[in-house]
Design an enzyme around this catalytic site. Structure first.
Site, PDB file in Angstrom:
ATOM      1  N   SER A  59      -4.363   2.096  21.982  1.00  0.00           N
ATOM      2  CA  SER A  59      -4.920   1.625  20.706  1.00  0.00           C
ATOM      3  C   SER A  59      -5.498   2.797  19.916  1.00  0.00           C
ATOM      4  CB  SER A  59      -6.037   0.612  20.985  1.00  0.00           C
ATOM      5  OG  SER A  59      -6.795   0.392  19.807  1.00  0.00           O
ATOM      6  N   SER A 107       2.401   5.974  -2.893  1.00  0.00           N
ATOM      7  CA  SER A 107       1.220   6.829  -2.799  1.00  0.00           C
ATOM      8  C   SER A 107       0.067   6.090  -2.107  1.00  0.00           C
ATOM      9  CB  SER A 107       0.831   7.220  -4.230  1.00  0.00           C
ATOM     10  OG  SER A 107      -0.392   7.878  -4.214  1.00  0.00           O
ATOM     11  N   GLU A 140       8.106  -1.545  24.626  1.00  0.00           N
ATOM     12  CA  GLU A 140       6.852  -0.797  24.664  1.00  0.00           C
ATOM     13  C   GLU A 140       6.461  -0.518  26.107  1.00  0.00           C
ATOM     14  OE1 GLU A 140       3.895  -2.450  21.895  1.00  0.00           O
ATOM     15  OE2 GLU A 140       5.390  -3.942  21.341  1.00  0.00           O
ATOM     16  N   TYR A 186       7.028  -5.759  26.174  1.00  0.00           N
ATOM     17  CA  TYR A 186       6.344  -4.681  26.917  1.00  0.00           C
ATOM     18  C   TYR A 186       6.968  -4.436  28.282  1.00  0.00           C
ATOM     19  CZ  TYR A 186       2.676  -4.646  23.427  1.00  0.00           C
ATOM     20  OH  TYR A 186       1.997  -4.520  22.254  1.00  0.00           O
ATOM     21  N   HIS A 229       6.672   1.218  14.835  1.00  0.00           N
ATOM     22  CA  HIS A 229       5.801   0.155  15.335  1.00  0.00           C
ATOM     23  C   HIS A 229       4.638  -0.146  14.394  1.00  0.00           C
ATOM     24  CE1 HIS A 229       5.032  -2.807  18.283  1.00  0.00           C
ATOM     25  NE2 HIS A 229       3.983  -2.257  18.847  1.00  0.00           N
ATOM     26  N   ASP A 276       4.226   3.629  -6.084  1.00  0.00           N
ATOM     27  CA  ASP A 276       3.644   2.684  -5.114  1.00  0.00           C
ATOM     28  C   ASP A 276       3.752   3.176  -3.670  1.00  0.00           C
ATOM     29  OD1 ASP A 276       6.305   2.236  -4.509  1.00  0.00           O
ATOM     30  OD2 ASP A 276       6.355   0.165  -5.206  1.00  0.00           O
ATOM     31  N   HIS A 301      -0.490   3.054  19.118  1.00  0.00           N
ATOM     32  CA  HIS A 301      -0.142   1.852  18.364  1.00  0.00           C
ATOM     33  C   HIS A 301      -0.531   2.047  16.896  1.00  0.00           C
ATOM     34  CE1 HIS A 301       1.010  -1.128  21.399  1.00  0.00           C
ATOM     35  NE2 HIS A 301       1.221  -1.943  20.387  1.00  0.00           N
ATOM     36  N   LEU A 314       0.851  -1.196   0.000  1.00  0.00           N
ATOM     37  CA  LEU A 314       0.000   0.000   0.000  1.00  0.00           C
ATOM     38  C   LEU A 314       0.887   1.248   0.000  1.00  0.00           C
ATOM     39  CD1 LEU A 314      -2.709   1.560   0.387  1.00  0.00           C
ATOM     40  CD2 LEU A 314      -2.523   1.080   2.830  1.00  0.00           C
TER      41      LEU A 314
END
Ligand SMILES: [Zn+2]
Length: 770
Positions: free
Chosen positions: A343, A703, A529, A568, A183, A701, A292, A123
């Site tokens: 999140s 973009s 984390e 973590y 991450h 690619d 995240h 993507l």
């Protein structure tokens, strides 16, 4: 007084004295003038990377030309035209960006640890963004690199440092280089050396590792080459509506008095650095914000940089007008922070079968259990969610950037140690101590989170083990020792990774702790984390330590996912609840306290100017002979009568803005292109310009409007589908889409070769009205 006369010898001596004074003055002036460029003469000069075009991604000559000079007004006091090498207040600043995408097929994505979540296309590209900051006299410097990957692995860091040493000698070192992962959970895995991560990656991919190392080093080289005198401005502000705490019940275990000091169970503050040169030309930005990057879910198969990557993309596209994504001199990094329990899926956890909330201590649904409990939002799908969250981050950054007026001034410093984290004595108070543990993962690690549940139906918050899994583990991996079980309580040990050493240790013992300071700003490089409250406690402790030794009012930033990955770090209280983050706190209940102690040592060393007395600590290992990926490299084949890049399904003849163009080609495995960089895009969208009678590339690619899907078939056959989601801003006219790739070919008794190919174009019209 008698008149003194000089002999001819004396006259000669006086003449010599005058001449030598003149020469000395001239030499001193020259030295003063050139002192500002000292870094350009230290180490080996970098010549590999062109300074003006960063991470050039376009394959051919139709790349848009250099953008017009920006006219944005900056808060820099209008400096009279400054000579480059003059002494000045500020820093030498270099920024650089380079591609580090690696494999986009036949490799797991790193983050969710979900079996079968293989990369199947792209993507957006992944970038390494480097910032070098040096004192005006060139004496000290620090490097901060934010990389669009899940996390920095120890192997990655060691290899990058080794290559920097080969090229620049002692200029860039373990203490003054911070490497931080954004991450994103949609980057390739396979660049780790500890067995837990090698297994999660389904092998070690040298192809991806090499590509990442080269990209990170290149970004630093570009920054090194284009350093110039400039100024840094800092600003802070609150980002609303972009995050939720994904373990709020754990957070509640922290003392009420402590929680009362904060208005939220996540850190909403963004800290932003704006960099400009002495003429006010904008160079780049670094921001830190705790979130995240999991707007893209564990059902995604396209490599991308997720929400924070989208914020970078928007900022860089705005500042690098006229350039394709990934090109242009301006660099905007959105780096990670204490995002452990944060999140972006702001609609919160709901049962996918019944729709009811599953915001409970076990994140479990009445029907279907934990695997039904998923947090979503805020978009219609994960692509839209990524863009909504990314834009919120971008909007705040832009506001902070434009109003940044507080200048960062003061000396640069850095302190670093390697620490054996399995053996730290923690002082609980003046009389009592505790110890960190050998690494182990608890049962709730296998549960995953509301952002991506585990493959097996474990639940979060397990404080007791299960006899079935215990005995299975004992038979396959051997029994954990009583010592490790005792040390990790109340965590029930699922995997005693600290006692598993074959074929290599399963988790690191040796961990980096590191702080760099720029005047009143301290950047703490965290090897994992931190949860929200862990980050708050560390920031406060480090600030207090600085204060105790005379460095007042320091701004302390948590920089996440740095240098080596150790999962973590929760607070001691959160650890008791044993949700996912606590079960993944691998050095036991006192991990955070140990880090606070260790970072205090670094802060004190900087404040008292005694960094030179710090021991470097035990050097981490670099393992040979890592397990290779199980997916073999096979020869690519095109169906009879076709060749790679042939169009199987062409575009329609006409489209409206808002529609999706789709073209399918005879494909070849895209992993070949990570080994052979003849071009760095799998696709172009081009527009016909009648005035010049040429095709201009408008998207590559990298973009966000384009998607490249790779469909793997049998026996080396495959298809590639390219989509262009036509934006509202598209102009009517003739367009075409092209596909670029590499095919693997092998003749009998000969080594395999990778052959570059380019498709024929699929042409279509875009109209704005019917
Ligand atoms: Zn994470």
């Amino acid at each position: 007084m008698a008149k003194r006369t000089f002999s001819s010898f004396e006259i000669f001596l006086i003449f010599l004295l005058v001449m030598m004074t003149g020469i000395t003055v001239a030499l001193l002036s020259l030295l003063f003038i050139t002192s500002g460029t000292i870094e350009n003469h230290t180490g080996v000069p970098s010549t590999q990377s062109p300074p003006a075009t960063q991470g050039s991604a376009a394959p051919q000559n139709s790349t848009p030309s250099r953008a017009p000079t920006t006219t944005q007004v900056s808060p820099t006091p209008s400096t009279p035209k400054t000579t480059l090498f003059q002494n000045f207040s500020g820093y030498h600043i270099g920024v650089g960006r380079a591609d580090c995408t690696g494999q986009v097929s036949d490799i797991n994505l790193m983050g969710f640890s979900k079996t079968g979540q293989y990369a199947r296309g792209i993507l957006t590209r992944l970038y390494s963004r480097a910032f070098i900051l040096a004192e005006p006299d060139g004496s000290d410097r620090v490097v901060f690199v934010s990389i669009d990957i899940g996390m920095v692995s120890q192997r990655l860091r060691l290899e990058v440092l080794s290559r920097l040493q080969n090229k620049y000698g002692s200029l860039y070192r373990r203490d003054n280089v911070i490497l931080s992962g954004t991450h994103t959970h949609s980057g390739p895995a396979g660049y780790f050396q500890y067995t837990t991560f090698v297994i999660a990656s389904e092998g070690f991919s040298n192809r991806t590792f090499e590509y990442m190392v080269a990209g990170i080093v290149k970004s630093i080289e570009i920054a090194h080459t284009n350093m110039k005198p400039g100024k840094i401005f800092i600003n802070k502000g609150t980002v609303d509506g972009a995050q939720i705490n994904r373990s709020p019940t754990s957070y509640l275990w922290n003392p009420q008095s402590e929680r009362a000091r904060y208005s939220s169970n996540t850190d909403k503050e963004m800290v932003l650095l704006k960099m400009v040169d002495l003429n006010g030309e904008e160079l780049g930005l670094i921001s830190w914000f705790a979130i995240h990057p999991v707007s893209m879910r564990n059902t995604n198969h396209l490599v991308n940089s997720d929400n924070v990557g989208y914020a970078s993309y928007l900022f860089e596209q705005e500042k690098n007008k006229g350039y394709l994504p990934g090109e242009g001199p301006y660099v905007a990094a959105f780096a990670s922070s204490n995002l452990g329990d944060v999140s972006p899926n702001v609609l919160g956890p709901h049962c996918t079968n019944t729709g009811e909330s599953c915001e409970n201590a076990n994140s479990s649904c009445p029907i279907g259990g934990a695997s039904m409990c998923v947090a979503m939002g805020p978009g219609q799908d994960m692509f839209e969610s990524t863009q909504i969250i990314g834009r919120k981050i971008y909007d705040k950054a832009k506001e902070l950037y434009e109003s940044a007026s507080q200048e960062v001034t003061g000396p640069l410093a850095s302190a670093h140690q390697w620490v054996n984290m399995t053996d730290v004595t923690v002082w609980l108070n003046s009389t009592h101590t505790a110890k960190t543990c050998k690494p182990a993962l608890g049962y709730s690690f296998a549960a995953g989170t509301i952002d991506g549940f585990g493959t097996l139906n474990f639940t979060q918050g397990m404080t007791e083990g299960d006899s079935f899994w215990d005995s299975l583990r004992d038979q396959v991996l051997g029994k954990p020792s009583e010592e490790i079980k005792e040390c990790h309580k109340p965590k029930p040990v699922l995997l005693h990774t600290g006692e598993l050493l074959k074929p290599h240790p399963w988790h690191p013992d040796i961990v980096d702790v590191q702080i760099v300071t720029l005047g009143f700003l301290a950047i703490t490089a965290i090897p994992g984390e931190f949860t929200t409250m862990s980050g708050r406690r560390l920031r406060q402790a480090v600030r207090e330590e600085f204060e105790a030794y005379g460095m007042l009012n320091m701004t302390v930033v948590i920089s996440g996912l740095c240098n080596v990955y150790t999962h973590y770090i929760t607070t001691y209280e959160e650890y008791q609840a044993q949700r996912y983050e606590a079960a993944s706190t691998i050095y036991g209940p006192h991990t955070l306290s140990a880090y606070i102690q260790l970072f205090r040592v670094l802060a004190k060393a900087i404040a008292t100017d005694t960094v030179a007395n710090l021991s470097s600590g035990p050097e981490p290992p670099f393992f040979e002979q890592l397990m290779s990926p199980l997916i073999p490299n096979i020869v690519d084949r095109a169906p009879a009568g076709t060749t790679f890049g042939d169009i199987l399904l062409p575009a329609n003849t006409t489209y409206r803005v808002g529609e999706v163009v789709e073209v399918t080609f005879v494909g070849a495995n895209p992993k070949n292109s990570a080994e052979n960089r003849t071009h760095q895009t799998f696709l172009t969208v081009e527009k016909y310009e009648a005035t010049s009678a040429t095709w201009q590339i408008i998207h590559n690619d990298a973009s966000w409007e384009t998607r490249f899907y790779w469909h793997k078939g049998l026996l080396g056959l495959s298809n590639a589908t390219i989509q262009w989601h036509i934006p509202d801003t598209a102009q009517p006219g003739s367009y075409r889409i092209k596909y670029f790739g590499h095919s693997r070919k092998q003749d009998l008794l000969k080594p395999a070769v990778l052959l570059s190919f380019e498709s024929s174009p699929s042409v279509f019209e875009v109209i704005t009205t019917w």
